[in-house]
Design an enzyme around this catalytic site. Structure first.
Site, PDB file in Angstrom:
ATOM      1  N   HIS A  14       1.041  -1.283  -0.209  1.00 13.11           N
ATOM      2  CA  HIS A  14      -0.169   0.559   0.388  1.00 13.11           C
ATOM      3  C   HIS A  14       0.972   1.133  -0.064  1.00 13.11           C
ATOM      4  O   HIS A  14       2.156   1.437   0.725  1.00 13.11           O
ATOM      5  CB  HIS A  14      -1.053   0.407   1.203  1.00 13.11           C
ATOM      6  CG  HIS A  14      -0.826   0.345   2.402  1.00 13.11           C
ATOM      7  ND1 HIS A  14      -0.949   0.723   3.762  1.00 13.11           N
ATOM      8  CD2 HIS A  14       0.849   0.196   3.199  1.00 13.11           C
ATOM      9  CE1 HIS A  14      -0.531   0.815   4.773  1.00 13.11           C
ATOM     10  NE2 HIS A  14       0.792  -0.095   4.878  1.00 13.11           N
ATOM     11  N   CYS A  33       6.636   5.929   4.401  1.00 13.85           N
ATOM     12  CA  CYS A  33       4.723   5.428   3.965  1.00 13.85           C
ATOM     13  C   CYS A  33       4.747   5.885   2.257  1.00 13.85           C
ATOM     14  O   CYS A  33       3.429   5.558   2.218  1.00 13.85           O
ATOM     15  CB  CYS A  33       3.995   4.662   5.049  1.00 13.85           C
ATOM     16  SG  CYS A  33       4.543   4.024   5.867  1.00 13.85           S
ATOM     17  N   HIS A  39       5.132   0.184  -0.245  1.00 19.93           N
ATOM     18  CA  HIS A  39       5.890  -0.868   0.157  1.00 19.93           C
ATOM     19  C   HIS A  39       4.954  -1.802   1.014  1.00 19.93           C
ATOM     20  O   HIS A  39       3.725  -1.917   1.568  1.00 19.93           O
ATOM     21  CB  HIS A  39       5.843  -0.609   2.001  1.00 19.93           C
ATOM     22  CG  HIS A  39       4.970   0.814   2.881  1.00 19.93           C
ATOM     23  ND1 HIS A  39       4.644   1.953   2.379  1.00 19.93           N
ATOM     24  CD2 HIS A  39       5.119   0.319   4.170  1.00 19.93           C
ATOM     25  CE1 HIS A  39       3.466   2.300   3.336  1.00 19.93           C
ATOM     26  NE2 HIS A  39       3.771   1.369   4.007  1.00 19.93           N
ATOM     27  N   HIS A  41       3.464  -5.150   3.947  1.00 20.97           N
ATOM     28  CA  HIS A  41       3.551  -5.545   5.058  1.00 20.97           C
ATOM     29  C   HIS A  41       3.365  -7.328   4.794  1.00 20.97           C
ATOM     30  O   HIS A  41       2.181  -7.643   3.787  1.00 20.97           O
ATOM     31  CB  HIS A  41       2.536  -4.891   6.012  1.00 20.97           C
ATOM     32  CG  HIS A  41       2.784  -3.032   6.071  1.00 20.97           C
ATOM     33  ND1 HIS A  41       3.400  -3.312   6.547  1.00 20.97           N
ATOM     34  CD2 HIS A  41       2.265  -2.408   5.273  1.00 20.97           C
ATOM     35  CE1 HIS A  41       3.681  -1.532   6.876  1.00 20.97           C
ATOM     36  NE2 HIS A  41       3.044  -1.499   6.053  1.00 20.97           N
ATOM     37  N   ASP A  79      -4.780 -10.096  -1.150  1.00 21.21           N
ATOM     38  CA  ASP A  79      -3.461 -11.497  -0.133  1.00 21.21           C
ATOM     39  C   ASP A  79      -3.008 -10.607  -1.996  1.00 21.21           C
ATOM     40  O   ASP A  79      -3.377 -11.239  -2.703  1.00 21.21           O
ATOM     41  CB  ASP A  79      -3.713 -12.532  -0.525  1.00 21.21           C
ATOM     42  CG  ASP A  79      -2.829 -12.954   0.388  1.00 21.21           C
ATOM     43  OD1 ASP A  79      -1.747 -12.442   0.883  1.00 21.21           O
ATOM     44  OD2 ASP A  79      -2.295 -14.610   0.119  1.00 21.21           O
ATOM     45  N   HIS A  80      -1.540 -10.117  -1.695  1.00 23.64           N
ATOM     46  CA  HIS A  80      -0.793 -10.242  -2.967  1.00 23.64           C
ATOM     47  C   HIS A  80      -1.132  -9.350  -3.644  1.00 23.64           C
ATOM     48  O   HIS A  80      -1.144  -9.286  -4.759  1.00 23.64           O
ATOM     49  CB  HIS A  80      -0.374 -11.359  -3.370  1.00 23.64           C
ATOM     50  CG  HIS A  80       0.852 -12.346  -2.573  1.00 23.64           C
ATOM     51  ND1 HIS A  80       0.233 -13.006  -1.367  1.00 23.64           N
ATOM     52  CD2 HIS A  80       2.143 -12.380  -2.256  1.00 23.64           C
ATOM     53  CE1 HIS A  80       1.166 -13.908  -0.939  1.00 23.64           C
ATOM     54  NE2 HIS A  80       2.100 -13.614  -0.955  1.00 23.64           N
TER      55      HIS A  80
END
Length: 136
Positions: A14, A33, A39, A41, A79-80
């Site tokens: 994000h 950020c 970047h 997580h 996800d991903h």
């Protein structure tokens, strides 16, 4: 009252950026950020429901059903993915942990039929946000 929690993980990227702030303000508020390419997580999502165990099963909710609901309504979509670009239901949302728990709540609450109690999203080891729905 019994509280039952299912924990799942997902990875996503994000970028924290507000269209209401100038470029300088965005970098001052979001620091690294605000990286133009985003970047990532490895998130941990905890979903808690509440209720009384049913006498015939001994369960508040079948964990298999809970896993399926969480995956279908949230995890499979994020996800991903890059949360700013790849997830239609997050369009226009600044994907902070605080905003994500609200959006996840909105997607999950109908499926849990009044039993959803709390959503907690761990963005890092040290940072997480929790949400218990709108105040009545």
């Amino acid at each position: 009252m019994v509280y039952l929690t299912r924990r799942v993980t997902f990875s996503a990227a994000h970028r924290l950026w507000s269209e209401y702030l100038s470029e300088d303000e965005n970098y001052n508020v979001y620091d690294k950020c605000a990286n133009p390419h985003g970047h990532g997580h490895n998130y941990i999502l905890e979903v808690t429901v509440r209720g009384e165990p049913e006498p015939t099963t001994g369960m508040v909710l079948n964990l298999t059903d809970m896993k399926r609901i969480i995956n279908e309504r949230v995890v499979d979509g994020v996800d991903h993915k890059h949360l700013n670009h790849d997830v239609a239901w997050l369009e226009g949302v600044i994907p902070t942990a605080e905003m994500l728990v609200i959006k996840f709540w909105e997607r999950l609450t109908p499926a849990f039929e009044g039993r959803l109690y709390e959503i907690t999203l761990h963005e890092t080891e040290n940072n997480y946000a929790s949400y218990r729905g709108p105040e009545a």
